[in-house]
Design a protein around this motif. Structure first.
Motif, PDB file in Angstrom:
ATOM      1  N   GLU A 212      -6.336 -10.731   7.721  1.00  0.00           N
ATOM      2  CA  GLU A 212      -5.825 -10.105   8.937  1.00  0.00           C
ATOM      3  C   GLU A 212      -5.869  -8.590   8.825  1.00  0.00           C
ATOM      4  O   GLU A 212      -6.260  -7.888   9.769  1.00  0.00           O
ATOM      5  CB  GLU A 212      -4.393 -10.577   9.200  1.00  0.00           C
ATOM      6  CG  GLU A 212      -3.784 -10.009  10.476  1.00  0.00           C
ATOM      7  CD  GLU A 212      -2.376 -10.514  10.708  1.00  0.00           C
ATOM      8  OE1 GLU A 212      -1.722 -10.001  11.635  1.00  0.00           O
ATOM      9  OE2 GLU A 212      -1.935 -11.416   9.975  1.00  0.00           O
ATOM     10  N   GLN A 213      -5.466  -8.063   7.673  1.00  0.00           N
ATOM     11  CA  GLN A 213      -5.513  -6.614   7.469  1.00  0.00           C
ATOM     12  C   GLN A 213      -6.951  -6.096   7.475  1.00  0.00           C
ATOM     13  O   GLN A 213      -7.228  -5.025   8.018  1.00  0.00           O
ATOM     14  CB  GLN A 213      -4.818  -6.261   6.152  1.00  0.00           C
ATOM     15  CG  GLN A 213      -3.314  -6.479   6.173  1.00  0.00           C
ATOM     16  CD  GLN A 213      -2.691  -6.372   4.795  1.00  0.00           C
ATOM     17  OE1 GLN A 213      -3.372  -6.443   3.762  1.00  0.00           O
ATOM     18  NE2 GLN A 213      -1.373  -6.199   4.753  1.00  0.00           N
ATOM     19  N   GLN A 214      -7.874  -6.868   6.881  1.00  0.00           N
ATOM     20  CA  GLN A 214      -9.269  -6.440   6.856  1.00  0.00           C
ATOM     21  C   GLN A 214      -9.842  -6.345   8.269  1.00  0.00           C
ATOM     22  O   GLN A 214     -10.633  -5.453   8.572  1.00  0.00           O
ATOM     23  CB  GLN A 214     -10.108  -7.406   6.016  1.00  0.00           C
ATOM     24  CG  GLN A 214     -11.543  -6.938   5.785  1.00  0.00           C
ATOM     25  CD  GLN A 214     -11.616  -5.621   5.036  1.00  0.00           C
ATOM     26  OE1 GLN A 214     -11.034  -5.481   3.958  1.00  0.00           O
ATOM     27  NE2 GLN A 214     -12.322  -4.651   5.607  1.00  0.00           N
ATOM     28  N   ALA A 215      -9.421  -7.255   9.121  1.00  0.00           N
ATOM     29  CA  ALA A 215      -9.884  -7.205  10.512  1.00  0.00           C
ATOM     30  C   ALA A 215      -9.442  -5.908  11.180  1.00  0.00           C
ATOM     31  O   ALA A 215     -10.193  -5.294  11.949  1.00  0.00           O
ATOM     32  CB  ALA A 215      -9.351  -8.408  11.277  1.00  0.00           C
ATOM     33  N   LEU A 216      -8.236  -5.479  10.884  1.00  0.00           N
ATOM     34  CA  LEU A 216      -7.758  -4.211  11.428  1.00  0.00           C
ATOM     35  C   LEU A 216      -8.540  -3.041  10.846  1.00  0.00           C
ATOM     36  O   LEU A 216      -8.868  -2.077  11.559  1.00  0.00           O
ATOM     37  CB  LEU A 216      -6.265  -4.044  11.137  1.00  0.00           C
ATOM     38  CG  LEU A 216      -5.339  -5.030  11.839  1.00  0.00           C
ATOM     39  CD1 LEU A 216      -3.908  -4.870  11.342  1.00  0.00           C
ATOM     40  CD2 LEU A 216      -5.388  -4.823  13.352  1.00  0.00           C
ATOM     41  N   PHE A 361      -1.650  -1.178   2.017  1.00  0.00           N
ATOM     42  CA  PHE A 361      -2.078  -1.216   3.412  1.00  0.00           C
ATOM     43  C   PHE A 361      -0.896  -0.789   4.277  1.00  0.00           C
ATOM     44  O   PHE A 361       0.234  -1.254   4.046  1.00  0.00           O
ATOM     45  CB  PHE A 361      -2.516  -2.637   3.785  1.00  0.00           C
ATOM     46  CG  PHE A 361      -2.916  -2.780   5.239  1.00  0.00           C
ATOM     47  CD1 PHE A 361      -4.212  -2.524   5.634  1.00  0.00           C
ATOM     48  CD2 PHE A 361      -1.984  -3.151   6.198  1.00  0.00           C
ATOM     49  CE1 PHE A 361      -4.578  -2.640   6.961  1.00  0.00           C
ATOM     50  CE2 PHE A 361      -2.341  -3.262   7.526  1.00  0.00           C
ATOM     51  CZ  PHE A 361      -3.648  -3.014   7.906  1.00  0.00           C
ATOM     52  N   PRO A 362      -1.083   0.074   5.264  1.00  0.00           N
ATOM     53  CA  PRO A 362      -2.339   0.658   5.739  1.00  0.00           C
ATOM     54  C   PRO A 362      -2.566   2.074   5.233  1.00  0.00           C
ATOM     55  O   PRO A 362      -3.310   2.834   5.836  1.00  0.00           O
ATOM     56  CB  PRO A 362      -2.116   0.673   7.247  1.00  0.00           C
ATOM     57  CG  PRO A 362      -0.655   0.978   7.384  1.00  0.00           C
ATOM     58  CD  PRO A 362       0.025   0.314   6.203  1.00  0.00           C
ATOM     59  N   GLY A 363      -1.951   2.489   4.160  1.00  0.00           N
ATOM     60  CA  GLY A 363      -2.009   3.875   3.692  1.00  0.00           C
ATOM     61  C   GLY A 363      -0.699   4.574   4.003  1.00  0.00           C
ATOM     62  O   GLY A 363       0.091   4.129   4.839  1.00  0.00           O
ATOM     63  N   GLY A 364      -0.446   5.677   3.310  1.00  0.00           N
ATOM     64  CA  GLY A 364       0.845   6.335   3.457  1.00  0.00           C
ATOM     65  C   GLY A 364       1.898   5.581   2.669  1.00  0.00           C
ATOM     66  O   GLY A 364       1.589   4.755   1.807  1.00  0.00           O
ATOM     67  N   ALA A 365       3.163   5.867   2.953  1.00  0.00           N
ATOM     68  CA  ALA A 365       4.252   5.218   2.225  1.00  0.00           C
ATOM     69  C   ALA A 365       4.112   3.700   2.334  1.00  0.00           C
ATOM     70  O   ALA A 365       4.025   3.148   3.421  1.00  0.00           O
ATOM     71  CB  ALA A 365       5.592   5.654   2.792  1.00  0.00           C
ATOM     72  N   ALA A 366       4.085   3.025   1.202  1.00  0.00           N
ATOM     73  CA  ALA A 366       3.923   1.570   1.203  1.00  0.00           C
ATOM     74  C   ALA A 366       5.076   0.908   1.944  1.00  0.00           C
ATOM     75  O   ALA A 366       6.219   1.364   1.880  1.00  0.00           O
ATOM     76  CB  ALA A 366       3.844   1.054  -0.233  1.00  0.00           C
ATOM     77  N   PRO A 367       4.813  -0.188   2.670  1.00  0.00           N
ATOM     78  CA  PRO A 367       5.855  -0.824   3.481  1.00  0.00           C
ATOM     79  C   PRO A 367       7.098  -1.228   2.693  1.00  0.00           C
ATOM     80  O   PRO A 367       8.202  -1.216   3.244  1.00  0.00           O
ATOM     81  CB  PRO A 367       5.144  -2.054   4.056  1.00  0.00           C
ATOM     82  CG  PRO A 367       3.694  -1.695   4.054  1.00  0.00           C
ATOM     83  CD  PRO A 367       3.496  -0.834   2.844  1.00  0.00           C
ATOM     84  N   GLU A 368       6.925  -1.578   1.405  1.00  0.00           N
ATOM     85  CA  GLU A 368       8.091  -2.015   0.625  1.00  0.00           C
ATOM     86  C   GLU A 368       9.124  -0.917   0.444  1.00  0.00           C
ATOM     87  O   GLU A 368      10.288  -1.187   0.131  1.00  0.00           O
ATOM     88  CB  GLU A 368       7.657  -2.554  -0.750  1.00  0.00           C
ATOM     89  CG  GLU A 368       7.001  -1.530  -1.677  1.00  0.00           C
ATOM     90  CD  GLU A 368       5.494  -1.541  -1.565  1.00  0.00           C
ATOM     91  OE1 GLU A 368       4.838  -1.077  -2.523  1.00  0.00           O
ATOM     92  OE2 GLU A 368       4.963  -2.011  -0.524  1.00  0.00           O
TER      93      GLU A 368
END
Length: 383
Positions: A212-216, A361-368
């Motif tokens: 899904e992320q690769q599609a984005l 993904f997607p770059g910048g501060a990691a979601p965690e």
């Protein structure tokens, strides 16, 4: 196989270890990263995970470097060596070419200069050298009228502010940082990594997106002549990739002040702890008025490069508005493309640092970071 969590937390911060462990358990098997936090100068979280990783492992932290660079600027402002409301040309006359002569240092530091890159782009060698970037940017016509709008100067902000530091002090920004901040506090956060420390560097691993992320990622991207492409030097024939940038020894050796820093989480957190708290029997690097100045929002709204809502203080990201609204007003710091995050929240006394080896993904501060920052902040308010 479940990743083992190493390190310690202070009493009252056990929930942070639990949150870190829960996140790591749900990540890829080869996850590697570090988390560190101080409260009022006391280290309360010091955790890491990943095969081969340790508390002194060093990672490319990309734009988290801007935080170290602009702590130098903040010190020089505090001492009166730099004055935010002077024109940039007072320090750097050549910068006034092509209609940039009225821009102030305050406007430059808040991403309002309009020189996010070059029409023709930079060479890979130029991107390792802040002096080379500054020389070429001085002659560049701005992409918007300086001071009227803002956009993230991703690869050049450190070169711009660094040239002003050099003109005002006779020393490079990297030299001032080493002498006045990194060495006195023994910080594992380097703007110019000595060859002797290279064995501790853990090369950045490329993103491993889901389908899904690769599609984005595969969706149409901004064209080569857009501000976004120019700011990230994507208009050149062979722009390379971010992982290769950090993994270049030339970049690590010179420590370009926009994105070339190398750090452990201890170094990231320690930098911001030293900025706002007493550390090692030393007073805070920044006085209350300076802390308020750098954390005050200077640019907020639509970022012409990011094409999204962003907010910046004086050289720093406005961390509470831009990323974590539960933090206190005036929180300041900077994240990096690998997923790194570092900031100070002066109202709670919290200083936070996070690194990871594989680009998030997607770059910048990691979601965690959202869940980790929230857990640390809640604990800090109760101890």
């Amino acid at each position: 196989m479940t990743q083992e969590i190493h390190g310690t937390v202070a009493d009252g911060f056990e929930v942070v270890r639990e949150e870190f462990a829960a996140f790591v358990a749900g990540e890829l098997p080869d996850y590697e990263g570090q988390l560190c936090a101080h409260v009022h100068g006391r280290r309360v979280v010091d955790l890491w995970a990943g095969e081969g990783a340790g508390p002194d492992s060093l990672y490319g932290v990309f734009s988290s470097t801007k935080g170290a660079a602009h702590l130098v600027v903040a010190l020089l402002v505090q001492e009166g060596t730099l004055e935010p409301d002077r024109k940039v040309t007072y320090y750097w006359p050549e910068f006034g070419a092509e209609g940039k002569g009225q821009l102030t240092l305050r406007e430059l530091l808040s991403h309002r200069a309009g020189v996010v890159g070059l029409d023709g782009g930079f060479t890979a060698q130029e991107l390792t050298d802040d002096r080379a970037l500054a020389e070429r940017l001085a002659d560049q016509k701005p992409f918007w009228r300086p001071g009227t709008a803002f956009g993230y100067h991703a690869l050049v902000m450190g070169a711009l502010s660094g040239e002003i530091v050099r003109r005002a002090t006779g020393r490079t920004l990297q030299e001032v940082y080493e002498e006045r901040i990194r060495a006195p506090y023994g910080l594992d956060f380097h703007l110019g990594l000595p060859a002797s420390l290279e064995p501790r560097y853990r090369s950045v691993q490329p993103m491993a997106p889901t389908a899904e992320q690769q599609a984005l990622l595969d969706a149409p991207t901004p064209g080569p002549h857009t501000l976004t492409a120019i700011a990230y030097n994507q208009q050149v024939p062979d722009p390379g990739d971010l992982a290769a940038y950090a993994n270049s020894r030339a970049v690590r050796a010179k420590g370009p002040a926009s994105a070339g820093g190398v750090a452990a989480a201890r170094g990231l957190a320690g930098l911001y702890a030293a900025a706002i708290s007493e550390m090692a029997d030393r007073p805070p690097l920044l006085k209350p008025d300076t802390i308020a100045e750098v954390g005050q929002i200077h640019s907020i709204g639509y970022d012409l490069v990011a094409r999204a809502h962003r907010s910046y203080g004086l050289g720093f990201q406005a961390t509470a508005d831009m990323q974590y609204p539960f933090l206190g007003v005036g929180a300041f710091g900077h994240s990096g493309a690998s997923g790194s995050q570092a900031f100070a929240d002066p109202r709670s006394g919290l200083a936070y640092g996070y690194t990871r080896r594989r680009m998030a993904f997607p770059g910048g501060a990691a979601p965690e970071n959202e869940r980790l920052v929230r857990a640390v902040h809640r604990a800090a308010l109760t101890v």
